[in-house]
Structures are given as C-alpha cells and as structure tokens.
Write a protein that holds these residues in place. Structure first.
Motif, mmCIF file in Angstrom:
data_model
loop_
_atom_site.group_PDB
_atom_site.id
_atom_site.type_symbol
_atom_site.label_atom_id
_atom_site.label_comp_id
_atom_site.label_asym_id
_atom_site.label_seq_id
_atom_site.Cartn_x
_atom_site.Cartn_y
_atom_site.Cartn_z
ATOM 1 N N GLN A 144 0.862 -1.177 0.000
ATOM 2 C CA GLN A 144 0.000 0.000 0.000
ATOM 3 C C GLN A 144 0.898 1.226 0.000
ATOM 4 N N MET A 145 0.729 2.074 -0.994
ATOM 5 C CA MET A 145 1.569 3.256 -1.136
ATOM 6 C C MET A 145 0.703 4.502 -1.055
ATOM 7 N N ASN A 146 0.983 5.329 -0.077
ATOM 8 C CA ASN A 146 0.254 6.577 0.128
ATOM 9 C C ASN A 146 1.185 7.772 -0.021
ATOM 10 N N SER A 147 0.595 8.933 -0.174
ATOM 11 C CA SER A 147 1.372 10.184 -0.280
ATOM 12 C C SER A 147 2.478 10.054 -1.317
ATOM 13 N N LEU A 148 2.111 9.585 -2.471
ATOM 14 C CA LEU A 148 3.108 9.301 -3.509
ATOM 15 C C LEU A 148 3.767 10.574 -4.013
ATOM 16 N N LYS A 149 5.048 10.428 -4.353
ATOM 17 C CA LYS A 149 5.870 11.531 -4.839
ATOM 18 C C LYS A 149 6.411 11.198 -6.230
ATOM 19 N N PRO A 150 6.794 12.195 -6.996
ATOM 20 C CA PRO A 150 7.365 11.903 -8.327
ATOM 21 C C PRO A 150 8.557 10.952 -8.259
ATOM 22 N N GLU A 151 9.336 11.032 -7.194
ATOM 23 C CA GLU A 151 10.503 10.156 -7.075
ATOM 24 C C GLU A 151 10.143 8.704 -6.767
ATOM 25 N N ASP A 152 8.869 8.434 -6.549
ATOM 26 C CA ASP A 152 8.416 7.045 -6.403
ATOM 27 C C ASP A 152 8.172 6.385 -7.761
ATOM 28 N N ALA A 155 17.920 -11.762 2.141
ATOM 29 C CA ALA A 155 17.857 -11.733 0.671
ATOM 30 C C ALA A 155 16.758 -10.814 0.179
ATOM 31 N N VAL A 156 15.600 -10.843 0.830
ATOM 32 C CA VAL A 156 14.491 -9.993 0.370
ATOM 33 C C VAL A 156 14.606 -8.569 0.906
ATOM 34 N N CYS A 157 15.662 -8.317 1.661
ATOM 35 C CA CYS A 157 15.955 -6.943 2.091
ATOM 36 C C CYS A 157 17.085 -6.325 1.272
ATOM 37 N N THR A 158 17.874 -7.171 0.643
ATOM 38 C CA THR A 158 19.015 -6.665 -0.129
ATOM 39 C C THR A 158 18.899 -6.962 -1.616
ATOM 40 N N GLY A 159 18.128 -7.958 -1.968
ATOM 41 C CA GLY A 159 18.029 -8.370 -3.361
ATOM 42 C C GLY A 159 19.088 -9.374 -3.769
ATOM 43 N N THR A 160 20.049 -9.612 -2.900
ATOM 44 C CA THR A 160 21.142 -10.532 -3.215
ATOM 45 C C THR A 160 20.717 -11.966 -2.930
ATOM 46 N N GLY A 161 20.818 -12.805 -3.936
ATOM 47 C CA GLY A 161 20.506 -14.219 -3.748
ATOM 48 C C GLY A 161 19.039 -14.549 -3.676
ATOM 49 N N VAL A 162 18.188 -13.629 -4.086
ATOM 50 C CA VAL A 162 16.740 -13.883 -4.068
ATOM 51 C C VAL A 162 16.407 -15.085 -4.949
ATOM 52 N N ASN A 163 15.512 -15.946 -4.453
ATOM 53 C CA ASN A 163 15.134 -17.125 -5.234
ATOM 54 C C ASN A 163 14.361 -16.746 -6.503
ATOM 55 N N TYR A 164 13.359 -15.891 -6.347
ATOM 56 C CA TYR A 164 12.484 -15.595 -7.478
ATOM 57 C C TYR A 164 12.119 -14.107 -7.519
ATOM 58 N N TRP A 165 11.973 -13.626 -8.751
ATOM 59 C CA TRP A 165 11.550 -12.257 -9.012
ATOM 60 C C TRP A 165 10.326 -12.258 -9.919
ATOM 61 N N GLY A 166 9.460 -11.262 -9.700
ATOM 62 C CA GLY A 166 8.397 -11.031 -10.654
ATOM 63 C C GLY A 166 8.911 -10.180 -11.803
ATOM 64 N N LYS A 167 8.026 -9.907 -12.756
ATOM 65 C CA LYS A 167 8.424 -9.131 -13.932
ATOM 66 C C LYS A 167 8.181 -7.639 -13.776
ATOM 67 N N GLY A 168 7.479 -7.269 -12.724
ATOM 68 C CA GLY A 168 7.338 -5.866 -12.402
ATOM 69 C C GLY A 168 6.047 -5.229 -12.865
ATOM 70 N N THR A 169 5.698 -4.132 -12.198
ATOM 71 C CA THR A 169 4.558 -3.317 -12.574
ATOM 72 C C THR A 169 4.984 -1.858 -12.475
ATOM 73 N N LEU A 170 4.594 -1.071 -13.460
ATOM 74 C CA LEU A 170 5.058 0.308 -13.552
ATOM 75 C C LEU A 170 4.165 1.247 -12.748
ATOM 76 N N VAL A 171 4.797 2.062 -11.929
ATOM 77 C CA VAL A 171 4.120 3.119 -11.185
ATOM 78 C C VAL A 171 4.666 4.456 -11.667
ATOM 79 N N THR A 172 3.755 5.318 -12.092
ATOM 80 C CA THR A 172 4.147 6.646 -12.550
ATOM 81 C C THR A 172 3.395 7.683 -11.729
ATOM 82 N N VAL A 173 4.163 8.568 -11.084
ATOM 83 C CA VAL A 173 3.562 9.614 -10.257
ATOM 84 C C VAL A 173 3.784 10.946 -10.970
ATOM 85 N N SER A 174 2.687 11.581 -11.341
ATOM 86 C CA SER A 174 2.783 12.832 -12.093
ATOM 87 C C SER A 174 2.585 14.029 -11.179
ATOM 88 N N SER A 175 3.332 15.079 -11.484
ATOM 89 C CA SER A 175 3.238 16.300 -10.669
ATOM 90 C C SER A 175 2.351 17.343 -11.343
#
Length: 125
Positions: A82-90, A105-125
C-alpha cells in the motif's frame, strides 16, 4: 514452475495512493519471505519493503517509512504494498521478490530465489 505476478501499477497524481499486489504460484507461499523492490529509469534496483512469514516482521527503506505498508495474505498467496502520499521520485517499476530461506535476501536483493516481472508506477506532478 514458480511465478510471481505483480499488478496494481498505473498513473497517479502526487499525493495519491496505489496498492500493488503480487500473487505467487508454484511455491509454498506461507514459508517464503517476501519483498518489494523498485527500479527507476537509469538507476539501480533498490529495496522498498520486506515481510516475514507470518507478517509480523516487516522492514522498510527510509524512503518508504510512514508512507508505504507491506502486508501479506497467506491463504491467497499474495503480498501487498500500500503506497500513500506518492511523490514523483516514487516513479519506477516495482518488483516482487521471494526467498525460502533468507530474510536478508528480500531486504538486499542478493541471492533472491524468485523475481516477478514488475509493474510500472508513474507519479505525475
């Protein structure tokens, strides 16, 4: 076959909110640490938030503290951001990550077993 599928991204104005979801399949979700990362154009992927098996343990990047909340629904094999008070830098592609053995691993990204393909978030000013 393990899959992590993110959804919920989109275009939002500054100060708005979005809730991202990541549905996992092909793994025993309840026994996996989960995390969210993001990558802005031209920048490296960075940690956003992580959550332990039961949902009690959570960790946030400084940029997310007080604005973002990570949660999970184990019967639905889903982790949320849940993302609130979104900023352009988000603005970034947001990725879901899972690891069976390492919370680090899920705090650093190093050695993570699996990744998703991602979803784009665009915050407009």
């Amino acid at each position: 076959q393990v899959q992590l599928v993110e959804s919920g991204g989109g275009l939002v104005q500054v100060g708005g909110s979005l809730r991202l979801s990541c549905v996992a399949s092909g793994l025993y979700f309840s026994n996996n640490y989960m995390g969210w990362f993001r990558q802005a154009p031209g920048l490296e992927r960075e940690f956003v938030a992580a959550i332990g098996w039961s949902g009690i343990l959570t960790t946030y990047a400084d940029s997310a503290k007080g604005r973002f909340t990570i949660s999970r629904d184990n019967p639905k094999s889903t982790v949320y951001l849940q993302m609130n008070s979104l900023k352009p830098e988000d603005t970034a592609v947001y990725y879901c990550a899972s690891d069976r053995w390492s919370y680090s691993a899920v705090c650093t990204g190093t050695g993570v077993n699996y990744w998703g393909k991602g979803t784009l978030v665009t915050v407009s000013s």
